[in-house]
Design an enzyme around this catalytic site. Structure first.
Site, PDB file in Angstrom:
ATOM      1  N   GLU A  18       0.850  -1.205   0.000  1.00 56.61           N
ATOM      2  CA  GLU A  18       0.000   0.000   0.000  1.00 56.61           C
ATOM      3  C   GLU A  18       0.880   1.247   0.000  1.00 56.61           C
ATOM      4  O   GLU A  18       1.890   1.287   0.681  1.00 56.61           O
ATOM      5  CB  GLU A  18      -0.852  -0.053   1.274  1.00 56.61           C
ATOM      6  CG  GLU A  18      -1.633   1.189   1.557  1.00 56.61           C
ATOM      7  CD  GLU A  18      -2.287   1.177   2.932  1.00 56.61           C
ATOM      8  OE1 GLU A  18      -3.174   0.371   3.179  1.00 56.61           O
ATOM      9  OE2 GLU A  18      -1.897   2.025   3.759  1.00 56.61           O
ATOM     10  N   TYR A 179     -10.155  -6.358  11.482  1.00 59.07           N
ATOM     11  CA  TYR A 179      -9.299  -5.941  12.593  1.00 59.07           C
ATOM     12  C   TYR A 179      -9.024  -7.099  13.555  1.00 59.07           C
ATOM     13  O   TYR A 179      -9.874  -7.426  14.393  1.00 59.07           O
ATOM     14  CB  TYR A 179      -9.973  -4.785  13.363  1.00 59.07           C
ATOM     15  CG  TYR A 179     -10.242  -3.600  12.460  1.00 59.07           C
ATOM     16  CD1 TYR A 179      -9.343  -2.543  12.386  1.00 59.07           C
ATOM     17  CD2 TYR A 179     -11.372  -3.567  11.630  1.00 59.07           C
ATOM     18  CE1 TYR A 179      -9.565  -1.476  11.523  1.00 59.07           C
ATOM     19  CE2 TYR A 179     -11.600  -2.512  10.763  1.00 59.07           C
ATOM     20  CZ  TYR A 179     -10.683  -1.466  10.713  1.00 59.07           C
ATOM     21  OH  TYR A 179     -10.897  -0.420   9.844  1.00 59.07           O
TER      22      TYR A 179
HETATM   23  P1  FAD Z   1     -16.865  -0.083   9.267  1.00 55.01           P
HETATM   24  O1  FAD Z   1     -16.762  -1.447   8.698  1.00 55.01           O
HETATM   25  O2  FAD Z   1     -17.980   0.775   8.818  1.00 55.01           O
HETATM   26  O3  FAD Z   1     -16.854  -0.233  10.834  1.00 55.01           O
HETATM   27  C1  FAD Z   1     -16.666   0.904  11.689  1.00 55.01           C
HETATM   28  C2  FAD Z   1     -17.162   0.582  13.088  1.00 55.01           C
HETATM   29  O4  FAD Z   1     -18.590   0.517  13.100  1.00 55.01           O
HETATM   30  C3  FAD Z   1     -16.704  -0.770  13.629  1.00 55.01           C
HETATM   31  O5  FAD Z   1     -16.504  -0.626  15.015  1.00 55.01           O
HETATM   32  C4  FAD Z   1     -17.871  -1.698  13.353  1.00 55.01           C
HETATM   33  O6  FAD Z   1     -17.926  -2.788  14.258  1.00 55.01           O
HETATM   34  C5  FAD Z   1     -19.050  -0.760  13.527  1.00 55.01           C
HETATM   35  N1  FAD Z   1     -20.201  -1.044  12.675  1.00 55.01           N
HETATM   36  C6  FAD Z   1     -20.206  -1.388  11.376  1.00 55.01           C
HETATM   37  N2  FAD Z   1     -21.467  -1.474  10.904  1.00 55.01           N
HETATM   38  C7  FAD Z   1     -22.283  -1.161  11.935  1.00 55.01           C
HETATM   39  C8  FAD Z   1     -23.706  -1.050  12.071  1.00 55.01           C
HETATM   40  N3  FAD Z   1     -24.521  -1.293  11.055  1.00 55.01           N
HETATM   41  N4  FAD Z   1     -24.207  -0.696  13.289  1.00 55.01           N
HETATM   42  C9  FAD Z   1     -23.370  -0.441  14.339  1.00 55.01           C
HETATM   43  N5  FAD Z   1     -22.021  -0.536  14.257  1.00 55.01           N
HETATM   44  C10 FAD Z   1     -21.490  -0.882  13.074  1.00 55.01           C
HETATM   45  N6  FAD Z   1      -8.614   5.163   6.487  1.00 55.01           N
HETATM   46  C11 FAD Z   1      -8.503   6.200   5.623  1.00 55.01           C
HETATM   47  O7  FAD Z   1      -8.902   7.316   5.951  1.00 55.01           O
HETATM   48  N7  FAD Z   1      -7.955   6.024   4.368  1.00 55.01           N
HETATM   49  C12 FAD Z   1      -7.505   4.819   3.944  1.00 55.01           C
HETATM   50  O8  FAD Z   1      -7.032   4.699   2.810  1.00 55.01           O
HETATM   51  C13 FAD Z   1      -7.591   3.704   4.841  1.00 55.01           C
HETATM   52  N8  FAD Z   1      -7.162   2.472   4.474  1.00 55.01           N
HETATM   53  C14 FAD Z   1      -7.305   1.417   5.333  1.00 55.01           C
HETATM   54  C15 FAD Z   1      -6.903   0.135   4.926  1.00 55.01           C
HETATM   55  C16 FAD Z   1      -7.027  -0.962   5.776  1.00 55.01           C
HETATM   56  C17 FAD Z   1      -6.600  -2.328   5.317  1.00 55.01           C
HETATM   57  C18 FAD Z   1      -7.548  -0.768   7.093  1.00 55.01           C
HETATM   58  C19 FAD Z   1      -7.656  -1.929   8.040  1.00 55.01           C
HETATM   59  C20 FAD Z   1      -7.960   0.492   7.509  1.00 55.01           C
HETATM   60  C21 FAD Z   1      -7.855   1.596   6.641  1.00 55.01           C
HETATM   61  N9  FAD Z   1      -8.281   2.874   7.018  1.00 55.01           N
HETATM   62  C22 FAD Z   1      -8.167   3.922   6.130  1.00 55.01           C
HETATM   63  C23 FAD Z   1      -8.824   3.124   8.361  1.00 55.01           C
HETATM   64  C24 FAD Z   1     -10.370   2.972   8.443  1.00 55.01           C
HETATM   65  O9  FAD Z   1     -10.988   3.954   7.638  1.00 55.01           O
HETATM   66  C25 FAD Z   1     -10.770   3.123   9.902  1.00 55.01           C
HETATM   67  O10 FAD Z   1     -10.269   2.062  10.657  1.00 55.01           O
HETATM   68  C26 FAD Z   1     -12.253   3.364  10.204  1.00 55.01           C
HETATM   69  O11 FAD Z   1     -12.367   3.777  11.557  1.00 55.01           O
HETATM   70  C27 FAD Z   1     -13.141   2.139  10.035  1.00 55.01           C
HETATM   71  O12 FAD Z   1     -13.296   1.799   8.748  1.00 55.01           O
HETATM   72  P2  FAD Z   1     -14.089   0.430   8.359  1.00 55.01           P
HETATM   73  O13 FAD Z   1     -14.212   0.441   6.895  1.00 55.01           O
HETATM   74  O14 FAD Z   1     -13.466  -0.714   9.012  1.00 55.01           O
HETATM   75  O15 FAD Z   1     -15.521   0.764   9.019  1.00 55.01           O
END
Ligand code: FAD
Length: 317
Positions: A18, A179
């Protein structure tokens, strides 16, 4: 080609990594030159992150620098095109809920499709540093699962303002984040896995994990993901520690633990060069164990600095 096809066709663990778009005012060429040596390890794909805000420095007449936050860091789409042209590998842009209305997402996906991108990593994003908690844009998505849903709808020819299916379908393969040490907002890993499954049920086809430094945490996570009924490939994310400051910065920023055996070695180091050596050796050991366990890809968080990742890949691939 889709990531899932790359993984299916591979006879062994593949190498991937990445990069971050450069800050405004910095050249793309430097970034591309920097990652060129990593092409020796034949990565089938390279991820390009997206950043909701970037900090630039404004110089005042008195010489003082002021840190200014702007809304979005540009570059992700352009860098994907440049990577595909120059290295002939697939580029995977990260796409965020944060900062985007659904319509802006739709437009971004059309641009990505037109430049030949076939994969996206769908993420929620974090709250900007100036705000306490994540708030979606008005008419934006709250969770990554909703973003996955929108991408899959477009794959089925359904655009936001069209009543009927259009004749043109996109064909994105969608990845999502997982995670091993749970997402920091989730009250438990079980809770987090429920929503990871939701992303897969809505159409995501592979998972890339947050970095971790203890393989047992990854193996335990993988076991629980499978128990939750998720069958898609899980790609472990790895980051070599390269500076002493990361001992405190990484756990604080990414909500993860560093094993005692690693921190004990790191604190003995007198220079950053020694720290880097320990960090690389740790990542090599982690990588070898993960490859032996048959993971589909080792995905490195390079922070756009390729030298440590190069040394690890040279030992492992
Ligand atoms: P989600 O999957 O939406 O989850 C977020 C939280 O909400 C979790 O605690 C989950 O359990 C909870 N949740 C999900 N759905 C629901 C629901 N329906 N009701 C209640 N709770 C719910 N960030 C950036 O800004 N730019 C990047 O390019 C970037 N790249 C990344 C690449 C990887 C491989 C990883 C692991 C992370 C990256 N991140 C990036 C960080 C990421 O944006 C953050 O960790 C963010 O806080 C969560 O994103 P997510 O897509 O996992 O969220």
């Amino acid at each position: 080609m889709k990531i899932t096809e790359h993984l299916k066709n591979a006879k062994k663990t593949v190498f991937s990594f990445e990069i971050l778009p450069p800050l405004k005012g910095q050249s793309l060429n430097e970034l591309l030159e920097g990652i060129a040596p990593l092409m020796e390890f034949n990565p089938p794909f390279v991820d390009v992150t997206y950043h909701r805000e970037e900090f630039i420095y404004k110089k005042h007449p008195n010489g003082l620098l002021e840190k200014v936050s702007t809304k979005k860091r540009p570059g992700t789409v352009g860098i994907c095109a440049a990577i595909m042209n120059r290295f002939h590998v697939d580029a995977v842009p990260h796409l965020l809920c944060g900062g985007f209305t659904k319509e802006e997402t739709e437009n971004a996906l059309i641009d990505l499709n037109f430049i030949g991108v076939e994969n996206v990593l769908a993420l929620r994003g974090d709250a900007p540093k100036t705000e306490g908690r994540f708030e979606p844009e008005k008419d934006g998505h709250h969770f990554a699962s909703e973003l996955v849903e929108q991408i899959i709808r477009m794959n089925n020819g359904k655009y936001l303002h069209e009543e009927t299916e259009t004749s043109f379908h996109t064909n994105f393969c969608v990845g999502v984040a997982g995670y091993p040490e749970k997402h920091f907002e989730a009250p438990s890993l079980k809770f987090d896995l429920k929503y990871l499954k939701d992303k897969i049920d809505k159409g995501a086809e592979y998972i890339v994990t947050q970095m971790f430094f203890d393989n047992q945490k990854f193996f335990e996570f993988e076991r629980k993901v499978r128990e939750a009924g998720i069958e898609v490939p899980i790609i472990p994310g790895l980051k070599p520690i390269t500076t002493l400051g990361q001992i405190t910065m990484l756990p604080r920023t990414f909500f993860l633990d560093l094993p005692d055996a690693l921190t004990d070695e790191l604190v003995k180091c007198k220079t950053n060069a020694e720290v880097k050596e320990v960090g690389i050796a740790w990542a090599i050991a982690q990588s070898k164990e993960l490859v032996a366990a048959g993971v589909p890809s080792l995905h490195f968080y390079t922070m756009s600095k390729a030298d440590a990742t190069y040394k690890i890949a040279k030992e492992v691939f």
